[in-house]
Design an enzyme around this catalytic site. Sequence first.
Site, short mmCIF file in Angstrom:
data_model
loop_
_atom_site.label_atom_id
_atom_site.label_comp_id
_atom_site.label_asym_id
_atom_site.label_seq_id
_atom_site.Cartn_x
_atom_site.Cartn_y
_atom_site.Cartn_z
N HIS A 258 0.73 -1.12 -0.20
CA HIS A 258 -0.30 0.47 -0.32
C HIS A 258 0.63 1.59 0.19
CE1 HIS A 258 -2.96 3.44 1.38
NE2 HIS A 258 -3.84 2.56 0.89
N CYS A 259 2.15 1.44 0.99
CA CYS A 259 2.55 2.45 0.79
C CYS A 259 3.27 2.64 -0.31
CB CYS A 259 4.00 2.02 1.77
SG CYS A 259 3.17 1.40 3.53
N LEU A 260 4.52 2.25 -1.17
CA LEU A 260 4.95 3.47 -2.24
C LEU A 260 3.84 3.41 -3.56
CD1 LEU A 260 8.60 1.59 -1.64
CD2 LEU A 260 7.16 3.73 -0.87
#
Length: 418
Positions: A258-260
């Site tokens: 999800h983060c990058l």
Amino acid sequence: MRVVVVGQGYVGLPLAIRAAEVGHEVVGYDVDTERVKSLAAGESYVEDVSAERIRAALDAGTYRATDSVRDCGGFDVAVVTVPTPLHEGTPDLRYIEESARSLARYLRPGATVILESTTYPGTTQELFGPLLEEGSGLVAGADFRLGYSPERIDPGNPVWGFEQTPKIVSGVDAASLKAVQSFYDGLVDTTVPVGSPKEAELAKLLENTFRHVNIALVNEIAMFARHLDIDVWQAIDAASSKPFGFMRFTPGPGVGGHCLPIDPSYLSWRVQRELGQSFRFVELANDINNHMPDYVTRRLVNAFNTRKRAVNGSRILLLGLAYKKNTGDARESPALPISQLLLDMGAQVRAADPHVVEGHNVDSRLVRVELTEEEVAAADAVVLVTDHDAFDYALVEAHADYVLDCRRRLSGPRIEVL
């Protein structure tokens, strides 16, 4: 205290079990019925939370999972850890909105509500809080405590787990900050208070945008270095010897989780909407990282052409479907577009991953296999996408006809490094 954790995924489950272990009465609420059944049976689908810990919390009566929103009533603290995906480049906050409306029915004076989901600056005070107020008739700050504390879960990290990772905390006023910090002080080793939820929301996006941009930088350098006949991995090793002013990032087949792929776009969207300006670093990083699966596929096509063979009809073995080593998280994994591109070219694509279970969003044409000598020897090409420690790399080096190593984990005359 009675604690409700909304969302029992990679973020919510570690939080819920930790809260149960320190003595809170925890309800883990999730709309996924199958997930709730697994938890109720003491089964874990998150590497960072063992089945033993879940069973211990269940046996102690300090934790229970539910898919019934009615079980959320009577909470002292509620923490929202739901997904925040992108939809056609626009933040999709429906899960946050639904959570706020659900919790508002049970919100009591003196209770504390904390948002952990990654989102753009302003969400807590401009969207989440007003929905809680509208549904409850209470006022944030005056009647109940409201704050934001960004999740910092790093799946599979053996050193920095939930407890060891410093937790940023914030509140809409001094009383809210005190309540939020007090709750997390009982769960983690260190809390880091900031002035308002907006600073906490931006801090999370800053962390991930920093990584996203630097990974894009090294990915682009890797592509140029190949054409310049330079070993980019040796250059990175050499630069990493500098004890200051340099942080090591390495090339790869793309970014996932999800983060990058998603979080930096939240900040870009907010800047464009509020200021009418482009966040050029994020847009450029998105362009580079999103097209790394295309570059991996081109490299593979070129390797086949050099050997006077076609991808169409060839048998290709992908090692790794997860976006990150030693985890089963396949969200936004570059392995998925790589497999789809190769399948569309007519390749017979097989994939081995001991961590990723069935049920993920994987192309139905992809054949799941175990990593065996027979599979490696039968493949016209092997692509190392995710470098799980569980893989037998000696077996691959000994029996593969050709390997495209996207993680610099292998060596030998038939190995080509990204």
